[in-house]
Design a protein around this motif. Structure first.
Motif, PDB file in Angstrom:
ATOM      1  N   ASN A  19       0.811  -1.225   0.000  1.00 25.80           N
ATOM      2  CA  ASN A  19       0.000   0.000   0.000  1.00 25.80           C
ATOM      3  C   ASN A  19       0.841   1.270   0.000  1.00 25.80           C
ATOM      4  OD1 ASN A  19      -2.579  -1.345   0.232  1.00 25.80           O
ATOM      5  ND2 ASN A  19      -1.998  -1.802   2.344  1.00 25.80           N
ATOM      6  N   LYS A  77       2.272  -5.131  -2.555  1.00 23.49           N
ATOM      7  CA  LYS A  77       1.036  -4.947  -3.318  1.00 23.49           C
ATOM      8  C   LYS A  77       0.331  -3.598  -3.100  1.00 23.49           C
ATOM      9  CE  LYS A  77      -2.694  -6.948  -0.609  1.00 23.49           C
ATOM     10  NZ  LYS A  77      -2.224  -7.772   0.520  1.00 23.49           N
ATOM     11  N   ASN A  78      -0.517  -3.252  -4.078  1.00 24.82           N
ATOM     12  CA  ASN A  78      -1.260  -1.983  -4.090  1.00 24.82           C
ATOM     13  C   ASN A  78      -0.328  -0.776  -4.116  1.00 24.82           C
ATOM     14  OD1 ASN A  78      -3.610  -0.518  -4.306  1.00 24.82           O
ATOM     15  ND2 ASN A  78      -3.997  -0.466  -2.112  1.00 24.82           N
ATOM     16  N   CYS A  81      -1.240   3.764  -4.642  1.00 25.49           N
ATOM     17  CA  CYS A  81      -2.613   4.111  -4.316  1.00 25.49           C
ATOM     18  C   CYS A  81      -2.654   5.564  -3.830  1.00 25.49           C
ATOM     19  CB  CYS A  81      -3.189   3.160  -3.270  1.00 25.49           C
ATOM     20  SG  CYS A  81      -2.246   3.083  -1.753  1.00 25.49           S
ATOM     21  N   PHE A 104       0.180  -5.695  -7.552  1.00 26.18           N
ATOM     22  CA  PHE A 104      -1.062  -4.936  -7.685  1.00 26.18           C
ATOM     23  C   PHE A 104      -0.731  -3.452  -7.771  1.00 26.18           C
ATOM     24  CE2 PHE A 104      -5.288  -3.593  -6.663  1.00 26.18           C
ATOM     25  CZ  PHE A 104      -6.077  -4.667  -7.027  1.00 26.18           C
ATOM     26  N   PHE A 105      -1.272  -2.770  -8.782  1.00 19.48           N
ATOM     27  CA  PHE A 105      -1.072  -1.325  -8.897  1.00 19.48           C
ATOM     28  C   PHE A 105      -2.401  -0.609  -8.827  1.00 19.48           C
ATOM     29  CE2 PHE A 105       2.686  -2.884 -11.119  1.00 19.48           C
ATOM     30  CZ  PHE A 105       3.667  -2.065 -10.608  1.00 19.48           C
ATOM     31  N   ALA A 106      -2.378   0.591  -8.258  1.00 19.61           N
ATOM     32  CA  ALA A 106      -3.569   1.440  -8.323  1.00 19.61           C
ATOM     33  C   ALA A 106      -3.733   1.887  -9.776  1.00 19.61           C
ATOM     34  CB  ALA A 106      -3.392   2.643  -7.408  1.00 19.61           C
ATOM     35  N   ASP A 107      -4.984   1.959 -10.227  1.00 22.35           N
ATOM     36  CA  ASP A 107      -5.297   2.276 -11.630  1.00 22.35           C
ATOM     37  C   ASP A 107      -4.654   3.549 -12.155  1.00 22.35           C
ATOM     38  OD1 ASP A 107      -6.814   0.122 -12.080  1.00 22.35           O
ATOM     39  OD2 ASP A 107      -8.749   1.109 -11.768  1.00 22.35           O
ATOM     40  N   ILE A 108      -4.862   4.634 -11.427  1.00 21.31           N
ATOM     41  CA  ILE A 108      -4.407   5.926 -11.965  1.00 21.31           C
ATOM     42  C   ILE A 108      -2.890   5.921 -12.059  1.00 21.31           C
ATOM     43  CG2 ILE A 108      -4.439   8.437 -11.725  1.00 21.31           C
ATOM     44  CD1 ILE A 108      -6.923   8.317 -10.139  1.00 21.31           C
TER      45      ILE A 108
ATOM     46  N   THR B 197     -10.746  -1.866  -6.494  1.00 20.14           N
ATOM     47  CA  THR B 197      -9.768  -1.484  -7.522  1.00 20.14           C
ATOM     48  C   THR B 197     -10.177  -1.996  -8.896  1.00 20.14           C
ATOM     49  OG1 THR B 197      -8.009  -1.400  -5.910  1.00 20.14           O
ATOM     50  CG2 THR B 197      -7.328  -1.575  -8.197  1.00 20.14           C
ATOM     51  N   ARG B 229     -12.365   3.190  -9.735  1.00 18.49           N
ATOM     52  CA  ARG B 229     -12.064   4.156 -10.785  1.00 18.49           C
ATOM     53  C   ARG B 229     -13.018   5.345 -10.652  1.00 18.49           C
ATOM     54  NH1 ARG B 229      -8.929   6.668 -13.212  1.00 18.49           N
ATOM     55  NH2 ARG B 229      -8.653   6.778 -15.444  1.00 18.49           N
TER      56      ARG B 229
END
Ligand code: SF4
Lengths: 195, 466
Positions: A19, A77-78, A81, A104-108, B197, B229
Motif C-alpha cells: 500500500n 502490493k497496491n 494508491c 497490484f497497482f492502483a489504476d491511476i 480497484t 475508478r
C-alpha cells in the motif's frame, strides 16, 4: 516523442512495503513546481531522510543502502494508491527507474506510469516474494516484446499483461496525446453527431 | 441483457474503440486547478496548440491557497507561482477562472455541483482523484494525471479502458447520529482500501436513495479510497431538485429536454455486475479510523484490532501504522486525546456539513486542548454560512471559520498539523504525513469531529445528542 522502451537486464531495489501511497512517493509539499523535472531527489522523501534533511539519511531505508540499486523498483502490493498526482510517476522516472514491479497497482498510477515511459509490471504475489528472496546482486530481465520477466539466477519466468496499443506506444516512445491529436477530425465528427 | 447506469453513459461518449487497446472517450466537463495543470499547459505550448474546447474547462485555485487573508498576496513563493501560472494559462487559453477573490472560488469538487455545472449523464474529469465526487449526480467522473489533463485540454478526449462494474447496496435506515461519512468509512472497513480497484462502483439501496445530494457526494467522493475508478449514484428527484435553478443548470425548454434524458439514467433490473455486495444500514455506528489508510476504520465503541486478529499479510502494515499513529493494539479508540479538529475538504465542507456541526455545537464550547479549523468548501458556502449566522455559532464555540480551500486536507498551504499531534479530520485520507510531516489523522464524520472538538477526545456523538 519520448525515447522508446528497450528490454533491460538490471539489479533491482526491493521496497517491501505494501500500500505504498502517492503521499509517500512524493509528499504534497513538493508538488509546487510548474515543470516535470527534478522530482527524483524528493522521491520517498520522508522515508529517506530524518527531519526532512538530506544530511541525515535514514540508514534503514532501502534507497539509502548502497547494495541496492538498478533500473527496477520492486514493491509490495497496491503500489501507487492514493492521489492522482502524476508527480509520483515523474519522481520515480526522474530518480532513474524504468520499471516498477508489484503484485497490484492502483489504476491511476498505472496509467500515469505508462504515459511517462515507466513500465508497471503486475506479477503474482508469489513471484514478488521470489524476487524479494534473491541476493542483492541478482538481476531481473524484462522483455516487453515477449511480455516476460525473468529472475536470471534461477531462470524463473512470469509473463505479464499489457494491452497491445500501450505496448506499441511504449516500444515506439509515442504517447496518447500524439494519438489523440491525430484523431481530431473523428472527434469533431463525434461532437457534431452527439452534442 | 439490461444496461447499467455506467454503461448507458459510457456508450454514448465513445468516439472510437482502438483494437487491442483503450477507447477514445469524449469528456463533457473538465475542471482544472493550480497544482496539476501547469505542466499540461506547458505541454500544449510546446506543441504550439491552444485549448481545443475552452468552454468545457473550468478553473479554480484551491489546493495551495491560504485560508486566512486571501485578499493579501500569497506569502509562500512556490504556491504563489502556481496560482500565477494558472491565471496566465487561463487568460492565454480563454479558460474561465474562478480564482482567489471570485465569488465562485472554492474546492473544485464543491463548486462544480453548486454551480450546476455537474449534471447527470456527463463525463467529468479533473486532475484530482476526488473527482469521483461528481458521480453522485449520475455522471462518470474520475481523477486523471497531468498527461491526461494535457490530452483533455488539447482534444477534449481521453484514452480509457472500460472498468469492471461493482454495485454496493446499503439497505435500511441509518441510526441516529450516523451520517453518510460513516456509511463510506464502514464500507471501506469491510472491503478495504483496495476492495474496488479496477471497478466503477454504483452505490444503491434505500439508505443511499434517502440521502441528500451533499451526503451522496460524501460517499462518491471516497469511492477512490476503495481503489474504485469512479463512484456513482443514479439521479432521481433529489438530484433534479438540487440542480434546478443553479447558475449553469439548463433552463426552460432545455431543462425539459435534459430532464427527459436524465430520467433514463438508471441501472436496468437485469443488468450485470462483476461484483456486488449488500450491507445493512442498521449495522453502521459512528466510524473512526485508527491507522494510515482509510480502510483501517472501526466503530467508535470498538477496540483497535490486535495483531492476532488480522491476516498474516496485514500484520506488518498494522504494526507500522500503529507505531506511526502512536496507538496500541487491542485498546479502545474512544477517549483518545485530540489536538486538532479539521472540518473541511471536498468530502465534508458543504453547507449541510456546516449546518450539522453548527446545530450540534450551538451553546457548547470547544475543549481547551484543541484547536478547531472549519474550512468551507467554497466562497458560496462561506457566504451562506454567514447569512445563516453559523459563523456566530462557531465563534461562540471557539471554532475558527477560515476561507475556502483544500487546506489541511493535504497540508500544501500553511494549514499543517504538527508532527506527533492528533487531528480528527472530516477529510478523506489518513496517509502518513498527509496533513503535515508526522501528523496523525483520524478520519470521521463532521458530527463525530464536532463531538471531539467539544470534549477534547474521541467521543461517541450519540451519547451527546439530545
Ligand atoms: S480537499 Fe483534499 S481531496 Fe479534495 S480536492 Fe482538495 S486536496 Fe483533493
Amino acid at each position: 516523442m519520448k525515447e522508446g522502451f528497450k528490454n533491460i537486464t538490471s539489479t533491482f531495489v526491493p521496497l517491501k512495503n505494501e500500500n505504498v501511497d502517492t503521499d509517500q512517493i512524493i509528499p504534497a509539499r513538493f508538488l509546487k513546481a510548474t515543470t516535470k523535472d527534478g522530482f527524483g531527489k524528493n522521491l520517498f522523501r520522508d522515508w529517506r531522510y530524518e527531519n526532512d534533511n538530506e544530511a541525515t539519511p535514514k540508514a534503514a531505508f532501502v534507497l539509502n543502502q548502497p547494495q541496492y540499486k538498478g533500473d527496477i523498483l520492486v514493491a509490495g502490493k497496491n503500489f501507487g494508491c492514493g492521489s492522482s498526482r502524476e508527480h509520483a510517476a515523474w519522481s520515480i522516472v526522474d530518480y532513474g527507474f524504468k520499471v516498477v514491479i508489484s503484485s497490484f497497482f492502483a489504476d491511476i498510477f498505472k496509467n500515469n506510469a505508462l504515459n511517462n515511459g515507466l513500465l508497471p509490471i503486475t506479477v503474482s504475489e508469489d513471484f514478488v516474494q521470489k524476487i524479494f528472496a534473491q541476493e542483492n546482486d541478482a538481476t531481473l530481465s524484462v522483455d516487453l516484446e515477449a511480455q516476460t520477466i525473468t529472475i536470471d539466477a534461477t531462470g524463473e519466468k512470469e509473463s505479464f499483461e499489457i494491452n497491445s496499443y500501450k505496448k506499441t506506444c511504449m516500444i515506439n516512445g509515442y504517447d496518447d496525446i500524439d494519438y489523440l491529436l491525430n484523431s481530431i477530425t473523428e472527434i469533431e465528427n463525434f461532437e457534431k453527431q452527439s452534442l | 441483457m439490461g444496461k447499467s447506469l455506467f454503461d448507458k453513459i459510457w456508450e454514448t461518449h465513445i468516439v472510437k474503440n482502438i483494437d487491442g487497446g483503450p477507447a477514445v472517450l469524449y469528456i463533457d466537463k473538465h475542471f482544472i486547478h493550480e497544482v496539476t495543470s501547469p505542466q499540461a499547459f506547458t505541454g500544449l505550448n510546446k506543441r504550439g496548440i491552444k485549448v481545443f474546447r475552452p468552454q468545457q474547462t473550468i478553473a479554480t485555485a484551491d489546493h495551495n491557497v491560504p485560508t486566512l487573508n486571501q485578499h493579501l498576496p500569497i506569502k509562500e513563493e512556490l504556491g504563489r507561482l502556481q496560482v500565477e501560472a494558472l491565471i496566465k494559462n487561463c487568460a492565454e487559453h480563454s479558460v474561465e477562472l474562478y480564482g482567489l477573490g471570485h465569488p465562485f472560488q472554492g474546492i473544485v469538487h464543491v463548486i462544480g455541483p453548486e454551480l450546476g455545472i455537474t449534471q447527470p449523464g456527463n463525463t467529468i474529469v479533473c486532475g484530482d482523484s476526488h473527482t469521483s465526487t461528481h458521480g453522485a449526480f449520475g455522471a462518470i467522473a474520475f481523477g486523471i494525471g497531468t498527461s491526461e489533463v494535457e490530452m483533455v485540454l488539447s482534444t477534449q478526449c481521453l484514452m480509457q479502458t472500460k472498468p469492471k462494474l461493482m454495485r454496493i447496496n446499503i439497505e435500511g435506515e441509518l441510526k441516529n447520529g450516523v451520517v453518510s461519512k460513516d456509511i463510506v468509512l464502514y464500507i471501506l472497513s469491510k472491503i478495504t482500501a483496495s476492495g474496488a480497484t479496477g471497478h466503477a462502483v454504483e452505490f444503491a439501496g434505500s439508505a443511499i436513495t434517502s440521502l441528500s445530494m451533499e451526503a451522496r457526494m460524501t460517499i462518491c467522493n471516497m469511492s477512490i479510497e476503495m481503489g474504485a475508478r469512479c463512484g456513482m449514484i443514479a439521479p432521481d428527484e433529489t438530484t433534479f431538485n438540487y440542480i434546478k435553478g443553479r447558475k449553469f443548470a439548463p433552463a426552460a425548454a432545455e431543462w425539459d429536454k435534459k430532464l427527459a434524458y436524465w430520467k433514463t439514467l438508471f441501472t436496468d433490473a437485469d443488468a450485470n455486475f462483476d461484483k456486488e455486495i449488500t450491507l445493512d444500514a442498521a449495522d453502521i455506528t459512528p466510524m473512526i479510523t485508527y491507522g494510515t489508510n482509510p480502510g483501517m476504520g472501526i466503530g467508535v465503541n470498538e477496540n483497535i484490532p490486535t495483531l492476532a486478529e488480522v491476516n498474516e499479510n496485514d500484520k506488518s502494515g498494522l504494526e507500522k501504522s500503529l507505531a506511526y499513529m502512536g496507538l496500541q493494539q487491542g485498546l479502545p479508540i474512544k477517549g483518545q486525546k485530540i489536538d486538532y479538529v479539521f472540518i473541511g475538504s471536498c468530502t465534508n465542507s458543504r453547507i449541510e456539513d456546516l449546518r450539522l456541526v453548527a446545530n450540534f455545537v450551538q451553546g457548547k464550547k470547544k475543549a481547551d486542548n484543541v484547536e478547531v479549523w472549519i474550512v468551507p468548501g467554497s466562497k458560496q458556502v462561506e457566504k451562506q454560512a454567514i447569512e445563516e449566522g453559523i459563523d456566530k455559532i462557531f465563534e461562540a464555540a471557539g471554532f475558527q471559520l477560515r476561507q475556502p480551500g483544500c487546506s489541511a486536507c493535504l497540508g500544501m498551504n500553511e494549514d499543517k498539523i504538527p508532527a506527533g499531534k492528533y487531528c480528527i479530520s472530516t477529510s478523506n485520507r489518513n496517509f502518513e504525513g498527509r496533513q503535515g510531516a508526522g501528523a496523525r489523522t483520524l478520519l470521521a464524520s463532521p458530527l463525530s469531529a464536532a463531538a471531539a472538538a467539544v470534549t477534547g477526545f474521541v467521543s461517541d456523538v450519540r451519547e451527546m445528542l439530545a
